[in-house]
Motif scaffolding. Sequence first.
Motif, PDB file in Angstrom:
ATOM      1  N   THR A  79       3.718   3.473 -12.629  1.00 13.03           N
ATOM      2  CA  THR A  79       2.325   3.498 -12.173  1.00 13.03           C
ATOM      3  C   THR A  79       2.202   3.242 -10.671  1.00 13.03           C
ATOM      4  N   MET A  80       2.873   2.220 -10.174  1.00 16.48           N
ATOM      5  CA  MET A  80       2.773   1.939  -8.739  1.00 16.48           C
ATOM      6  C   MET A  80       3.479   3.006  -7.908  1.00 16.48           C
ATOM      7  N   ARG A  81       4.476   3.646  -8.504  1.00 16.24           N
ATOM      8  CA  ARG A  81       5.120   4.759  -7.802  1.00 16.24           C
ATOM      9  C   ARG A  81       4.128   5.902  -7.599  1.00 16.24           C
ATOM     10  N   ARG A  82       3.236   6.129  -8.592  1.00 15.62           N
ATOM     11  CA  ARG A  82       2.209   7.151  -8.425  1.00 15.62           C
ATOM     12  C   ARG A  82       1.259   6.818  -7.281  1.00 15.62           C
ATOM     13  N   MET A  83       1.182   5.540  -6.951  1.00 18.35           N
ATOM     14  CA  MET A  83       0.331   5.099  -5.851  1.00 18.35           C
ATOM     15  C   MET A  83       1.061   5.151  -4.512  1.00 18.35           C
ATOM     16  N   GLY A  84       2.302   5.641  -4.541  1.00 12.80           N
ATOM     17  CA  GLY A  84       3.077   5.762  -3.313  1.00 12.80           C
ATOM     18  C   GLY A  84       3.881   4.535  -2.962  1.00 12.80           C
ATOM     19  N   ILE A  85       4.043   3.621  -3.923  1.00 15.60           N
ATOM     20  CA  ILE A  85       4.813   2.393  -3.704  1.00 15.60           C
ATOM     21  C   ILE A  85       6.116   2.500  -4.488  1.00 15.60           C
ATOM     22  N   GLU A  86       7.224   2.521  -3.800  1.00 11.63           N
ATOM     23  CA  GLU A  86       8.521   2.683  -4.448  1.00 11.63           C
ATOM     24  C   GLU A  86       9.174   1.327  -4.694  1.00 11.63           C
ATOM     25  N   ALA A  87      10.171   1.323  -5.568  1.00 16.90           N
ATOM     26  CA  ALA A  87      10.853   0.073  -5.912  1.00 16.90           C
ATOM     27  C   ALA A  87      12.342   0.314  -6.084  1.00 16.90           C
ATOM     28  N   THR A  88      13.113  -0.680  -5.741  1.00 13.88           N
ATOM     29  CA  THR A  88      14.541  -0.711  -6.020  1.00 13.88           C
ATOM     30  C   THR A  88      14.793  -1.876  -6.970  1.00 13.88           C
ATOM     31  N   PHE A  89      15.412  -1.593  -8.107  1.00 13.69           N
ATOM     32  CA  PHE A  89      15.685  -2.617  -9.100  1.00 13.69           C
ATOM     33  C   PHE A  89      17.131  -3.080  -8.986  1.00 13.69           C
ATOM     34  N   VAL A  90      17.310  -4.390  -9.011  1.00 12.50           N
ATOM     35  CA  VAL A  90      18.650  -4.979  -8.954  1.00 12.50           C
ATOM     36  C   VAL A  90      18.812  -5.937 -10.123  1.00 12.50           C
TER      37      VAL A  90
ATOM     38  N   PHE B  14      17.089  -3.921   0.195  1.00  9.99           N
ATOM     39  CA  PHE B  14      15.962  -4.031   1.120  1.00  9.99           C
ATOM     40  C   PHE B  14      15.868  -2.827   2.043  1.00  9.99           C
ATOM     41  N   ARG B  15      14.614  -2.512   2.408  1.00 12.68           N
ATOM     42  CA  ARG B  15      14.341  -1.442   3.356  1.00 12.68           C
ATOM     43  C   ARG B  15      13.395  -1.977   4.429  1.00 12.68           C
ATOM     44  N   PRO B  16      13.257  -1.260   5.518  1.00 10.92           N
ATOM     45  CA  PRO B  16      12.294  -1.710   6.542  1.00 10.92           C
ATOM     46  C   PRO B  16      10.865  -1.812   6.026  1.00 10.92           C
ATOM     47  N   ASN B  17      10.533  -1.030   4.990  1.00  8.96           N
ATOM     48  CA  ASN B  17       9.173  -1.054   4.449  1.00  8.96           C
ATOM     49  C   ASN B  17       9.037  -1.933   3.207  1.00  8.96           C
ATOM     50  N   THR B  18      10.042  -2.772   2.923  1.00 12.26           N
ATOM     51  CA  THR B  18       9.940  -3.708   1.798  1.00 12.26           C
ATOM     52  C   THR B  18       8.882  -4.750   2.102  1.00 12.26           C
ATOM     53  N   ARG B  19       8.029  -5.023   1.092  1.00 11.46           N
ATOM     54  CA  ARG B  19       6.933  -5.964   1.302  1.00 11.46           C
ATOM     55  C   ARG B  19       6.972  -7.159   0.347  1.00 11.46           C
TER      56      ARG B  19
ATOM     57  N   SER C  27       0.861  -1.179   0.000  1.00  9.35           N
ATOM     58  CA  SER C  27       0.000   0.000   0.000  1.00  9.35           C
ATOM     59  C   SER C  27       0.899   1.230   0.000  1.00  9.35           C
ATOM     60  N   CYS C  28       0.295   2.391  -0.027  1.00 12.92           N
ATOM     61  CA  CYS C  28       1.057   3.632  -0.077  1.00 12.92           C
ATOM     62  C   CYS C  28       2.091   3.674   1.049  1.00 12.92           C
ATOM     63  N   GLY C  29       3.344   3.973   0.677  1.00 15.29           N
ATOM     64  CA  GLY C  29       4.423   4.022   1.653  1.00 15.29           C
ATOM     65  C   GLY C  29       5.271   2.771   1.709  1.00 15.29           C
ATOM     66  N   ASP C  30       4.868   1.726   0.972  1.00 15.59           N
ATOM     67  CA  ASP C  30       5.619   0.472   0.972  1.00 15.59           C
ATOM     68  C   ASP C  30       6.640   0.439  -0.161  1.00 15.59           C
TER      69      ASP C  30
END
Length: 426
Positions: A118-129, A142-147, A96-99
């Motif tokens: 698109t999901m970034r617009r929903m407040g969901i960020e990503a790290t690509f490896v 990884f972050r504490p809010n990684t889901r 959800s937003c913030g994850d």
Amino acid sequence: MKRKTGTLCVQGGYTPKNGEPRSIPIIQSTTFKYDTSEDMGKLFDLEASGYFYSRLQNPTCDLVAARICQLEGGSAAMLTSSGQAANFFALFNLCSCGDHIVASSAIYGGTYNLIAVTMRRMGIEATFVAPDCTDAELEAAFRPNTRAVFGETVANPALMVLDIERFAAAAHRHGVPLIVDNTFPTPVNCRPIEWGADIVTHSTTKYMDGHASAVGGCIVDSGRFDWMAHADLFPGLCTPDESYHGITYAEKFGMGGAFITKCTAQLMRDFGSTASPQSAFYLSLGLESLHVRMQRHCENAMRVAEFLQQHPKVTWVEYPSLPGDRSYALAQKYLPNGSCGVVCFGVQGGRKGAEAFMKQLRLAIIATHVADAHTCILHPANATHRQMNDAELAAAGVKPDLMRLSVGLEDIDDILADLEGALAAV
């Protein structure tokens, strides 16, 4: 008795009783009749199983999903309107937003855009490896809010093989599931759940359908991820849902049913990305021959890869099952019986050479599609990955001159002759 893959392709998910249809029936109905309002109320409260509106569930779709579930070795599954919808639902069911999401950079361009834009617009960020990143690079993502962690068994179109065990171990160290898109290998060639994946997705539009007749997707839950053990990370599954009178999915439906039940009851209810019964029926027909077709696709693709590798006008070839390929070792581990029917390569002259080559093809079709009975070809940098800049293309493993050749079921001699004739024009 545990059935083998070929048997499940033909008979999985549906066992007709005496006098019932042998083929999965098409229940072409939007709604279902009940004797009392109380009976329907139990369905809306998730207190009883059944059907009330095909936007959420339909018997035909569920029977086909059950077959794919058996093929992947999962506990529950659902069909969606497309593979893109399947990947979105699988991720949004947890986030959800913030994850935050950790994702392989070598994925289909449309999925990359879904996650990165698109999901970034929903407040969901990503790290690509990169799928071949070091352990330290993977851990640092990884972050504490990684889901969730997301990747493709065989990347489209980069054809890099994901080290499923390694990515699963990293995900589990951080208490989150690994979601794997298994579209290219299909469960005939790889079952990611056996290697530690928790959720498996498919664009059933590809090999599972096999004939480019119906767009669709599927989500399969392994039933092995303990949501309640990480309840603080997944409140949507582990705290009461007030839209269903306070049901806590992980408690009521357990590890084997919570994920798909929530995905159906919430996301399919609200987004309506449902598969049609007719499309599900076409998919069921395709599944019956999947194990036979995948063998032929892989045989033809290997012959094409070997031919291209030896041709003087071909500058490079990528195919996971080809000795010397960058993913060969991983392919031998996860895909020992064959990877897929897709081969990527470049020719002399770079982008211009690719354009000249494709204009001379007579058997292979220039099409956005991939992984069906027809041999088809695409220049991803000019099509599916067109929205990416050069840096993003490089990160996704897509070279500017890369041509994605989906080797079909035609006679291999005719396929090779078509390639030879087109290469003569380069």
